[in-house]
Structure formats: structure tokens, C-alpha cells
Design an enzyme around this catalytic site. Structure first.
Site, PDB file in Angstrom:
ATOM      1  N   GLY A 157       5.724 -10.922  -0.495  1.00 36.80           N
ATOM      2  CA  GLY A 157       4.456 -10.665  -1.190  1.00 36.80           C
ATOM      3  C   GLY A 157       4.289  -9.211  -1.582  1.00 36.80           C
ATOM      4  O   GLY A 157       3.844  -8.893  -2.685  1.00 36.80           O
ATOM      5  N   CYS A 158       4.668  -8.324  -0.674  1.00 40.20           N
ATOM      6  CA  CYS A 158       4.524  -6.892  -0.947  1.00 40.20           C
ATOM      7  C   CYS A 158       5.481  -6.440  -2.045  1.00 40.20           C
ATOM      8  O   CYS A 158       5.134  -5.596  -2.866  1.00 40.20           O
ATOM      9  CB  CYS A 158       4.745  -6.093   0.336  1.00 40.20           C
ATOM     10  SG  CYS A 158       3.525  -6.493   1.610  1.00 40.20           S
ATOM     11  N   THR A 159       6.667  -7.024  -2.060  1.00 38.78           N
ATOM     12  CA  THR A 159       7.635  -6.701  -3.114  1.00 38.78           C
ATOM     13  C   THR A 159       7.137  -7.219  -4.463  1.00 38.78           C
ATOM     14  O   THR A 159       7.197  -6.505  -5.469  1.00 38.78           O
ATOM     15  CB  THR A 159       9.020  -7.281  -2.770  1.00 38.78           C
ATOM     16  OG1 THR A 159       9.452  -6.701  -1.532  1.00 38.78           O
ATOM     17  CG2 THR A 159      10.032  -6.988  -3.857  1.00 38.78           C
ATOM     18  N   ALA A 171       4.315  -4.842  -5.622  1.00 40.06           N
ATOM     19  CA  ALA A 171       4.828  -3.533  -6.045  1.00 40.06           C
ATOM     20  C   ALA A 171       5.600  -3.645  -7.366  1.00 40.06           C
ATOM     21  O   ALA A 171       5.443  -2.803  -8.258  1.00 40.06           O
ATOM     22  CB  ALA A 171       5.727  -2.946  -4.954  1.00 40.06           C
TER      23      ALA A 171
END
Length: 154
Positions: A45-47, A50
Site C-alpha cells: 500500500g505504501c509503495t 508513493a
């Protein structure tokens, strides 16, 4: 739910980014800021979040928006994340959790039936005067930029 409310002054902070630079919110006065808090470098999710901001970065800049990411990961971890995905914006290391607590985005989370403490994914849109224009409590990681543009009405 973030403790910082829309219309309130965004708390100033100073931290170290992935390149060892000191970054403060006050450095961005006069600009609109997309301040996004995320749980962990190099997770799905964070990738996605970003990379969505990276892929749309030139559009964000054209609209006068600056991007700052913050997580409780280390400077070294942020540098690996930035390098792997060619991220063009500062990622602030908040290892002592001062900034996440200041913004009210550190708390109890449940993942796969287990409860733990962690950063609650939240995006703050901060206006040129340093006030919180909008709080996105449930950022869409794959469509973060679209959410940001919609919220700003641009």
C-alpha cells in the site's frame, strides 16, 4: 480519525529526510503541501501511494503542490525506498514518533486479526498559510493524486 482538524493550524515539525537534509514545515510556507503519513517503507500500500505521487509529481508541481512523506522508518530505510522507486520528494524519518503523535496519526491498528500500534495512513492538505485545508482519513493509495486534486478542486 486524525486529531488535527480542518481549518486549524498545521503543527510545525522538523525532521531528517532520506538524504540527511533537515526539513521543516515552515520551509514550505507560501506553498500548498500534500503531507502524507504512511505506515512502512516498501510495503504494497505504501509503495502504491508513493509511486502514484511520483508518477504524477510533475502535475502536482505544476499545480503548485509540494509533497512530503513521513513514516517512523529510519533515514536509511527511506533512502532504500527512495532509490528503489526513484521518489522525487522528501521522506522524513520520525523514528521517535514525535511528528506522528503531534498529528494524531499514531495509534492502535488491527491487521489480520492482531492489534498493534502504528502509523494510521492519513494525508493532510495544508494551504499556503500553514492551515489544514483538508484531512484525507482514508487515502486511496492507488489514486492519491486524484484524491488530492479533487479535494483542492483543481
Amino acid at each position: 480519525m486524525a486529531a488535527i482538524k480542518e481549518g486549524s493550524k498545521a503543527p510545525d515539525f522538523t525532521g531528517t529526510d532520506q538524504n540527511g537534509n533537515t526539513v521543516s514545515l515552515k520551509d514550505f510556507k507560501g506553498s500548498k503541501v500534500v503531507l502524507y503519513f504512511y505506515p512502512k517503507d516498501d510495503t504494497p500500500g505504501c509503495t502504491a501511494q508513493a509511486c502514484n505521487l511520483r508518477d504524477n509529481y510533475s502535475h502536482l508541481l505544476k499545480k503548485g503542490l509540494k509533497v512530503i512523506g513521513i513514516s517512523t522508518d529510519s533515514v536509511k530505510s527511506h533512502k532504500k525506498f527512495e532509490t528503489k522507486y526513484e521518489l522525487p520528494f522528501p521522506l522524513i524519518a520520525d523514528e521517535d514518533k514525535q511528528i506522528v503523535e503531534q498529528y494524531g496519526v499514531y495509534g492502535e491498528k488491527t491487521f489480520m486479526g492482531k492489534t498493534h500500534m502504528g502509523t494510521i495512513r492519513t494525508t493532510f492538505l495544508i494551504d499556503e498559510e500553514g492551515n489544514v485545508f483538508k484531512v484525507l482519513d482514508k487515502p486511496d493509495t492507488k489514486n492519491q493524486t486524484e484524491q488530492v486534486f479533487e479535494a483542492w478542486g483543481i
